[in-house]
Scaffold this motif. Structure first.
Motif, PDB file in Angstrom:
ATOM      1  N   TYR A 270      53.460  54.087  82.287  1.00 35.63           N
ATOM      2  CA  TYR A 270      53.468  53.935  80.830  1.00 35.63           C
ATOM      3  C   TYR A 270      53.234  52.477  80.435  1.00 35.63           C
ATOM      4  O   TYR A 270      52.574  52.199  79.420  1.00 35.63           O
ATOM      5  CB  TYR A 270      54.791  54.451  80.266  1.00 35.63           C
ATOM      6  N   LEU A 271      53.740  51.540  81.233  1.00 35.22           N
ATOM      7  CA  LEU A 271      53.478  50.129  80.969  1.00 35.22           C
ATOM      8  C   LEU A 271      51.986  49.843  81.037  1.00 35.22           C
ATOM      9  O   LEU A 271      51.427  49.151  80.174  1.00 35.22           O
ATOM     10  CB  LEU A 271      54.237  49.260  81.975  1.00 35.22           C
ATOM     11  N   ARG A 272      51.306  50.372  82.025  1.00 32.26           N
ATOM     12  CA  ARG A 272      49.869  50.115  82.157  1.00 32.26           C
ATOM     13  C   ARG A 272      49.072  50.771  81.029  1.00 32.26           C
ATOM     14  O   ARG A 272      48.055  50.223  80.596  1.00 32.26           O
ATOM     15  CB  ARG A 272      49.380  50.579  83.530  1.00 32.26           C
ATOM     16  N   MET A 273      49.515  51.921  80.561  1.00 30.72           N
ATOM     17  CA  MET A 273      48.887  52.501  79.371  1.00 30.72           C
ATOM     18  C   MET A 273      49.026  51.557  78.186  1.00 30.72           C
ATOM     19  O   MET A 273      48.082  51.347  77.410  1.00 30.72           O
ATOM     20  CB  MET A 273      49.538  53.846  79.046  1.00 30.72           C
ATOM     21  N   ALA A 274      50.208  50.982  78.036  1.00 33.55           N
ATOM     22  CA  ALA A 274      50.451  50.061  76.929  1.00 33.55           C
ATOM     23  C   ALA A 274      49.596  48.804  77.047  1.00 33.55           C
ATOM     24  O   ALA A 274      49.081  48.281  76.050  1.00 33.55           O
ATOM     25  CB  ALA A 274      51.930  49.700  76.873  1.00 33.55           C
ATOM     26  N   ILE A 275      49.422  48.306  78.264  1.00 32.11           N
ATOM     27  CA  ILE A 275      48.570  47.129  78.471  1.00 32.11           C
ATOM     28  C   ILE A 275      47.148  47.422  78.041  1.00 32.11           C
ATOM     29  O   ILE A 275      46.490  46.594  77.390  1.00 32.11           O
ATOM     30  CB  ILE A 275      48.624  46.673  79.947  1.00 32.11           C
ATOM     31  N   LEU A 276      46.646  48.611  78.380  1.00 30.70           N
ATOM     32  CA  LEU A 276      45.306  49.003  77.939  1.00 30.70           C
ATOM     33  C   LEU A 276      45.209  48.950  76.418  1.00 30.70           C
ATOM     34  O   LEU A 276      44.257  48.395  75.857  1.00 30.70           O
ATOM     35  CB  LEU A 276      44.980  50.408  78.446  1.00 30.70           C
ATOM     36  N   LEU A 277      46.178  49.509  75.727  1.00 28.41           N
ATOM     37  CA  LEU A 277      46.139  49.550  74.267  1.00 28.41           C
ATOM     38  C   LEU A 277      46.293  48.156  73.661  1.00 28.41           C
ATOM     39  O   LEU A 277      45.693  47.851  72.625  1.00 28.41           O
ATOM     40  CB  LEU A 277      47.221  50.473  73.737  1.00 28.41           C
ATOM     41  N   ASP A 291      34.235  52.309  71.080  1.00 30.02           N
ATOM     42  CA  ASP A 291      34.448  51.144  70.230  1.00 30.02           C
ATOM     43  C   ASP A 291      35.396  51.485  69.082  1.00 30.02           C
ATOM     44  O   ASP A 291      35.192  52.481  68.378  1.00 30.02           O
ATOM     45  CB  ASP A 291      33.115  50.657  69.641  1.00 30.02           C
ATOM     46  N   GLY A 292      36.410  50.682  68.902  1.00 30.56           N
ATOM     47  CA  GLY A 292      37.316  50.863  67.786  1.00 30.56           C
ATOM     48  C   GLY A 292      38.332  51.969  67.941  1.00 30.56           C
ATOM     49  O   GLY A 292      39.084  52.256  66.998  1.00 30.56           O
ATOM     50  N   TYR A 293      38.396  52.584  69.118  1.00 36.51           N
ATOM     51  CA  TYR A 293      39.285  53.741  69.275  1.00 36.51           C
ATOM     52  C   TYR A 293      40.757  53.347  69.169  1.00 36.51           C
ATOM     53  O   TYR A 293      41.553  54.060  68.542  1.00 36.51           O
ATOM     54  CB  TYR A 293      39.017  54.442  70.606  1.00 36.51           C
ATOM     55  N   VAL A 294      41.135  52.220  69.777  1.00 32.48           N
ATOM     56  CA  VAL A 294      42.536  51.806  69.695  1.00 32.48           C
ATOM     57  C   VAL A 294      42.903  51.493  68.248  1.00 32.48           C
ATOM     58  O   VAL A 294      44.018  51.795  67.802  1.00 32.48           O
ATOM     59  CB  VAL A 294      42.814  50.611  70.621  1.00 32.48           C
ATOM     60  N   LYS A 295      41.964  50.917  67.500  1.00 31.57           N
ATOM     61  CA  LYS A 295      42.223  50.679  66.078  1.00 31.57           C
ATOM     62  C   LYS A 295      42.487  51.994  65.358  1.00 31.57           C
ATOM     63  O   LYS A 295      43.380  52.079  64.505  1.00 31.57           O
ATOM     64  CB  LYS A 295      41.040  49.958  65.444  1.00 31.57           C
ATOM     65  N   TYR A 307      52.746  56.970  61.565  1.00 29.57           N
ATOM     66  CA  TYR A 307      52.203  57.677  62.725  1.00 29.57           C
ATOM     67  C   TYR A 307      50.681  57.617  62.705  1.00 29.57           C
ATOM     68  O   TYR A 307      50.053  57.859  61.673  1.00 29.57           O
ATOM     69  CB  TYR A 307      52.662  59.141  62.740  1.00 29.57           C
ATOM     70  N   GLY A 308      50.102  57.261  63.853  1.00 29.45           N
ATOM     71  CA  GLY A 308      48.652  57.224  63.996  1.00 29.45           C
ATOM     72  C   GLY A 308      48.179  58.351  64.891  1.00 29.45           C
ATOM     73  O   GLY A 308      48.486  59.519  64.662  1.00 29.45           O
ATOM     74  N   LEU A 309      47.444  58.015  65.942  1.00 27.43           N
ATOM     75  CA  LEU A 309      46.976  59.009  66.912  1.00 27.43           C
ATOM     76  C   LEU A 309      47.858  58.921  68.151  1.00 27.43           C
ATOM     77  O   LEU A 309      47.620  58.116  69.054  1.00 27.43           O
ATOM     78  CB  LEU A 309      45.516  58.772  67.290  1.00 27.43           C
ATOM     79  N   GLY A 310      48.929  59.694  68.171  1.00 25.98           N
ATOM     80  CA  GLY A 310      49.853  59.685  69.297  1.00 25.98           C
ATOM     81  C   GLY A 310      50.767  58.480  69.348  1.00 25.98           C
ATOM     82  O   GLY A 310      51.589  58.370  70.251  1.00 25.98           O
ATOM     83  N   LEU A 311      50.630  57.565  68.413  1.00 24.23           N
ATOM     84  CA  LEU A 311      51.414  56.336  68.392  1.00 24.23           C
ATOM     85  C   LEU A 311      52.256  56.251  67.126  1.00 24.23           C
ATOM     86  O   LEU A 311      51.806  56.651  66.049  1.00 24.23           O
ATOM     87  CB  LEU A 311      50.498  55.109  68.429  1.00 24.23           C
ATOM     88  N   TRP A 312      53.443  55.689  67.274  1.00 22.79           N
ATOM     89  CA  TRP A 312      54.256  55.339  66.115  1.00 22.79           C
ATOM     90  C   TRP A 312      53.930  53.917  65.697  1.00 22.79           C
ATOM     91  O   TRP A 312      53.663  53.055  66.538  1.00 22.79           O
ATOM     92  CB  TRP A 312      55.744  55.483  66.439  1.00 22.79           C
ATOM     93  N   ILE A 313      53.934  53.664  64.393  1.00 23.36           N
ATOM     94  CA  ILE A 313      53.509  52.389  63.831  1.00 23.36           C
ATOM     95  C   ILE A 313      54.671  51.800  63.047  1.00 23.36           C
ATOM     96  O   ILE A 313      55.371  52.522  62.314  1.00 23.36           O
ATOM     97  CB  ILE A 313      52.288  52.603  62.916  1.00 23.36           C
ATOM     98  N   GLY A 314      54.871  50.484  63.187  1.00 20.13           N
ATOM     99  CA  GLY A 314      55.955  49.843  62.457  1.00 20.13           C
ATOM    100  C   GLY A 314      55.806  50.044  60.956  1.00 20.13           C
ATOM    101  O   GLY A 314      56.655  50.637  60.303  1.00 20.13           O
ATOM    102  N   GLY A 315      54.695  49.559  60.409  1.00 22.88           N
ATOM    103  CA  GLY A 315      54.406  49.766  58.992  1.00 22.88           C
ATOM    104  C   GLY A 315      55.456  49.178  58.076  1.00 22.88           C
ATOM    105  O   GLY A 315      56.240  48.302  58.450  1.00 22.88           O
ATOM    106  N   GLU A 316      55.497  49.683  56.859  1.00 29.26           N
ATOM    107  CA  GLU A 316      56.470  49.216  55.883  1.00 29.26           C
ATOM    108  C   GLU A 316      57.874  49.595  56.338  1.00 29.26           C
ATOM    109  O   GLU A 316      58.110  50.696  56.812  1.00 29.26           O
ATOM    110  CB  GLU A 316      56.172  49.830  54.513  1.00 29.26           C
TER     111      GLU A 316
END
Length: 397
Positions: A270-277, A291-295, A307-316
């Motif tokens: 999971y750490l290596r997945m995070a490094i990729l992102l 191109d731009g997929y992580v964005k 919530y984005g694509l499988g990821l939670w986002i800090g946001g407001e």
């Protein structure tokens, strides 16, 4: 192990033929009900290969840490006090602290619940990059032809990842015939979700978190690529990022993967997945994602700004966030203060399995483990903020 669990495991290990399917399902339902609604054993598991040779990640030398050591100690103690099995801090290319608790080691495969969901987004992104899927906006009915000419035909690939399918959202039911249970415990769960699972809202119109939605990614990958989900995930994602392999929960031997939950991988995977992102769409000189997929993964939807694509986002900032969505009732995860990194995004699963990715500090913090104690309550901002503030060369502005 709860009563009935041994019988459950035995049944799970049997090859499933038509006349056995209902008996296997009923045994799973009974054991899960006896275990308070949690399946007691994510079995059977199917091996997922990772890198043939895992090259160790660089480790910061003693005396040359780029994160304050006292803060690392405080964060590690917080992880220890909250029933963690693994705690890793990575900063600017080097591991600052890696601690494993109890009998767990760096090589131990760990079930990390919904940390499987970011994996599904990486698998889809890789399939798009390789041309198996046209784009995030391709109709799913191109692959799920059963949906053509039905209200499900307007569902897009992205809706599986951002939880806007309109399919029945996650909940609990004590009824063995309820679709929620059939979709989760059936030895033909993938077929059931495609053919029977109810659509309750127009696709794209609402956020509705569910394992059923995430489990459809395995069906999509298999129909799009002609490969088993675990084979594609292992060969085209994990091996490419140098990650250790593990195993994937499947509904029966040789059956469909549960892509939304409960695989077993070492924490470093999971750490290596995070490094990729954190690095973007590629790693080690190879572009793995479009191109731009992580964005795209880090971009929230109007229906859920966290919530984005499988990821939670800090946001407001909100003090409490629900997995079920902004307006849902029920349990909510505490955030005692806003995140220091305003652009933080994370993997986040049940039992507070979390990988914080802090791009403004080139920092990743991983905590996986068992359910934290109820008191004091888990604070989902503590580890990320403690360590962001402890980065030695951070810009105070």
């Amino acid at each position: 192990m709860k009563p009935g669990a041994l019988a459950l495991v035995a049944l799970m290990a049997l090859p499933a033929v038509a006349e056995d399917m209902e008996a296997i399902y009923q045994a799973r339902f009974k054991a899960t009900t006896a275990n308070g609604g949690y399946i007691p054993e994510y079995a059977p598991q199917e091996p997922v290969a990772g890198a043939e040779q895992v090259v160790p990640l660089p480790v910061a030398a003693s005396g040359k840490l780029t994160v304050d050591e006292a803060a690392l100690d405080r964060a590690e103690e917080y992880a220890r006090a909250n029933n963690s099995t693994a705690f890793i801090v990575w900063h600017k290319g080097k591991i600052q602290r890696a601690t494993y608790f109890g009998d767990v080691t760096a090589a131990t495969p760990l079930t990390t619940m919904s940390l499987s969901k970011p994996m599904t987004a990486l698998a889809v992104g890789r399939a798009i990059k390789l041309g198996y899927i046209d784009s995030l906006d391709q109709p799913l009915s191109d692959f799920f032809t059963e949906w053509q000419g039905t209200p499900k035909a307007s569902m897009r690939v992205r809706h599986l990842l951002d939880m806007r399918t309109g399919l029945l959202p996650q909940a609990y039911s004590p009824d063995p015939d309820h679709p929620l249970n059939r979709a989760y415990l059936s030895p033909e769960h993938g077929k059931y979700i495609v053919e029977e699972y109810p659509l309750v809202e127009a696709p794209g119109s609402v956020y509705g978190y569910s394992n059923a939605t995430a489990d459809l990614v395995a069906v999509l990958i298999e129909r799009a690529t002609g490969q088993r989900y675990g084979e594609f995930l292992g060969g085209e994602v994990l091996a490419k990022i140098g990650a250790p392999g593990g195993s994937q929960w499947v509904n029966r031997p040789g059956g469909m993967a549960h892509s939304g939950c409960c695989a077993y991988f070492p924490a470093e995977t999971y750490l290596r997945m995070a490094i990729l992102l954190l690095k973007g769409d590629g790693i080690a000189g190879e572009q793995l994602l479009p191109d731009g997929y992580v964005k795209e993964m880090r971009t929230a939807t109007p229906q859920n700004p966290h919530y984005g694509l499988g990821l939670w986002i800090g946001g407001e900032y909100i003090a409490r966030r629900s997995f079920a969505g902004p307006h849902a009732s029920g349990p909510k995860v505490l955030h005692s203060e806003p995140f220091v990194d305003k652009d933080i995004f994370m993997f986040d699963g049940n039992f507070n399995q979390v990988v914080y990715i802090e791009p403004n500090f080139d920092l990743i913090v991983l905590r996986v483990g068992k359910n934290p104690p109820k008191s004091p309550e888990w604070d989902n901002s503590f580890l990320a903020n403690t360590l962001a503030r402890a980065v030695k060369d951070r810009n105070p502005g």
